[in-house]
Scaffold this motif. Structure first.
Motif, PDB file in Angstrom:
ATOM      1  N   ARG A  12     -35.727  18.129  64.475  1.00 21.91           N
ATOM      2  CA  ARG A  12     -35.153  17.094  63.629  1.00 21.91           C
ATOM      3  C   ARG A  12     -33.910  16.534  64.305  1.00 21.91           C
ATOM      4  O   ARG A  12     -33.197  17.238  64.988  1.00 21.91           O
ATOM      5  CB  ARG A  12     -34.810  17.651  62.256  1.00 21.91           C
ATOM      6  CG  ARG A  12     -36.054  18.139  61.514  1.00 21.91           C
ATOM      7  CD  ARG A  12     -35.732  18.684  60.148  1.00 21.91           C
ATOM      8  NE  ARG A  12     -35.526  17.676  59.148  1.00 21.91           N
ATOM      9  CZ  ARG A  12     -36.480  17.076  58.451  1.00 21.91           C
ATOM     10  NH1 ARG A  12     -37.732  17.378  58.666  1.00 21.91           N
ATOM     11  NH2 ARG A  12     -36.197  16.180  57.550  1.00 21.91           N
ATOM     12  N   ARG A  13     -33.685  15.244  64.102  1.00 19.00           N
ATOM     13  CA  ARG A  13     -32.476  14.630  64.629  1.00 19.00           C
ATOM     14  C   ARG A  13     -31.880  13.731  63.549  1.00 19.00           C
ATOM     15  O   ARG A  13     -32.579  13.310  62.629  1.00 19.00           O
ATOM     16  CB  ARG A  13     -32.776  13.826  65.891  1.00 19.00           C
ATOM     17  CG  ARG A  13     -33.546  12.538  65.652  1.00 19.00           C
ATOM     18  CD  ARG A  13     -33.773  11.765  66.953  1.00 19.00           C
ATOM     19  NE  ARG A  13     -34.137  10.406  66.718  1.00 19.00           N
ATOM     20  CZ  ARG A  13     -35.379   9.960  66.615  1.00 19.00           C
ATOM     21  NH1 ARG A  13     -36.385  10.796  66.726  1.00 19.00           N
ATOM     22  NH2 ARG A  13     -35.617   8.678  66.418  1.00 19.00           N
ATOM     23  N   VAL A  14     -30.618  13.455  63.653  1.00 16.61           N
ATOM     24  CA  VAL A  14     -29.957  12.555  62.720  1.00 16.61           C
ATOM     25  C   VAL A  14     -29.688  11.255  63.460  1.00 16.61           C
ATOM     26  O   VAL A  14     -29.195  11.255  64.585  1.00 16.61           O
ATOM     27  CB  VAL A  14     -28.644  13.163  62.188  1.00 16.61           C
ATOM     28  CG1 VAL A  14     -27.898  12.157  61.326  1.00 16.61           C
ATOM     29  CG2 VAL A  14     -28.935  14.430  61.398  1.00 16.61           C
ATOM     30  N   CYS A  73     -30.333   8.957  58.605  1.00 17.64           N
ATOM     31  CA  CYS A  73     -31.582   9.637  58.292  1.00 17.64           C
ATOM     32  C   CYS A  73     -31.747  10.859  59.179  1.00 17.64           C
ATOM     33  O   CYS A  73     -31.434  10.820  60.366  1.00 17.64           O
ATOM     34  CB  CYS A  73     -32.762   8.698  58.514  1.00 17.64           C
ATOM     35  SG  CYS A  73     -32.690   7.189  57.531  1.00 17.64           S
ATOM     36  N   GLU A  74     -32.240  11.913  58.571  1.00 15.98           N
ATOM     37  CA  GLU A  74     -32.627  13.115  59.314  1.00 15.98           C
ATOM     38  C   GLU A  74     -34.114  12.942  59.595  1.00 15.98           C
ATOM     39  O   GLU A  74     -34.921  12.841  58.673  1.00 15.98           O
ATOM     40  CB  GLU A  74     -32.369  14.351  58.469  1.00 15.98           C
ATOM     41  CG  GLU A  74     -32.563  15.633  59.245  1.00 15.98           C
ATOM     42  CD  GLU A  74     -32.183  16.850  58.419  1.00 15.98           C
ATOM     43  OE1 GLU A  74     -33.016  17.767  58.375  1.00 15.98           O
ATOM     44  OE2 GLU A  74     -31.090  16.863  57.841  1.00 15.98           O
ATOM     45  N   GLY A  85     -38.755  11.368  57.403  1.00 18.57           N
ATOM     46  CA  GLY A  85     -37.421  11.893  57.205  1.00 18.57           C
ATOM     47  C   GLY A  85     -36.824  11.581  55.855  1.00 18.57           C
ATOM     48  O   GLY A  85     -37.459  11.000  54.974  1.00 18.57           O
TER      49      GLY A  85
END
Length: 121
Positions: A12-14, A73-74, A85
């Motif tokens: 996961r990334r933001v 957003c994640e 996400g």
């Protein structure tokens, strides 16, 4: 939706975006164009935009995005290059931290829960 153990393994990334009608806008009540990529909002299902309620949900999502202006957003990238996400308002007009999916459910136009979010329909 994936089981919790599988979700934990996903990378996961933001990422942040600003609403701009071209690269970030509603596709439907539960899908947005996020910097040019389709993003499926987690834990949200809205009617299809070909139906009246679906058009209303899409319009409301665009209103949320426009009013928020700046959100983060994640994200998880899916194998078909779409994103999945959860998005929250980053900061503006007292909305900081408000989740887009929660707002859509509270409107009564959509409900919590994912349909086929991991595969193209």
């Amino acid at each position: 939706m994936l089981p919790l153990a599988a979700q934990a393994e996903e990378k996961r990334r933001v990422d942040t975006a600003i609403w701009d009608r071209v690269d970030t806008k509603a596709i439907s009540g539960d899908r947005i164009l996020f910097k040019g990529q389709e993003l499926l909002l987690e834990n949200l299902t809205c009617p299809d935009p070909s139906e009246t309620e679906g058009r209303d949900a899409k319009a409301l999502m665009n209103t949320f995005l426009r009013r928020a202006g700046y959100f983060e957003c994640e994200l998880v990238e899916l194998p078909d290059n779409r994103l999945r996400g959860s998005c929250t308002v980053a900061e503006r007009r007292g909305l900081k931290g408000k989740n887009l999916s929660t707002g859509m459910v509270q409107s009564g136009l959509c409900h919590a829960g994912d349909r086929t979010k991991g595969s193209k329909a």
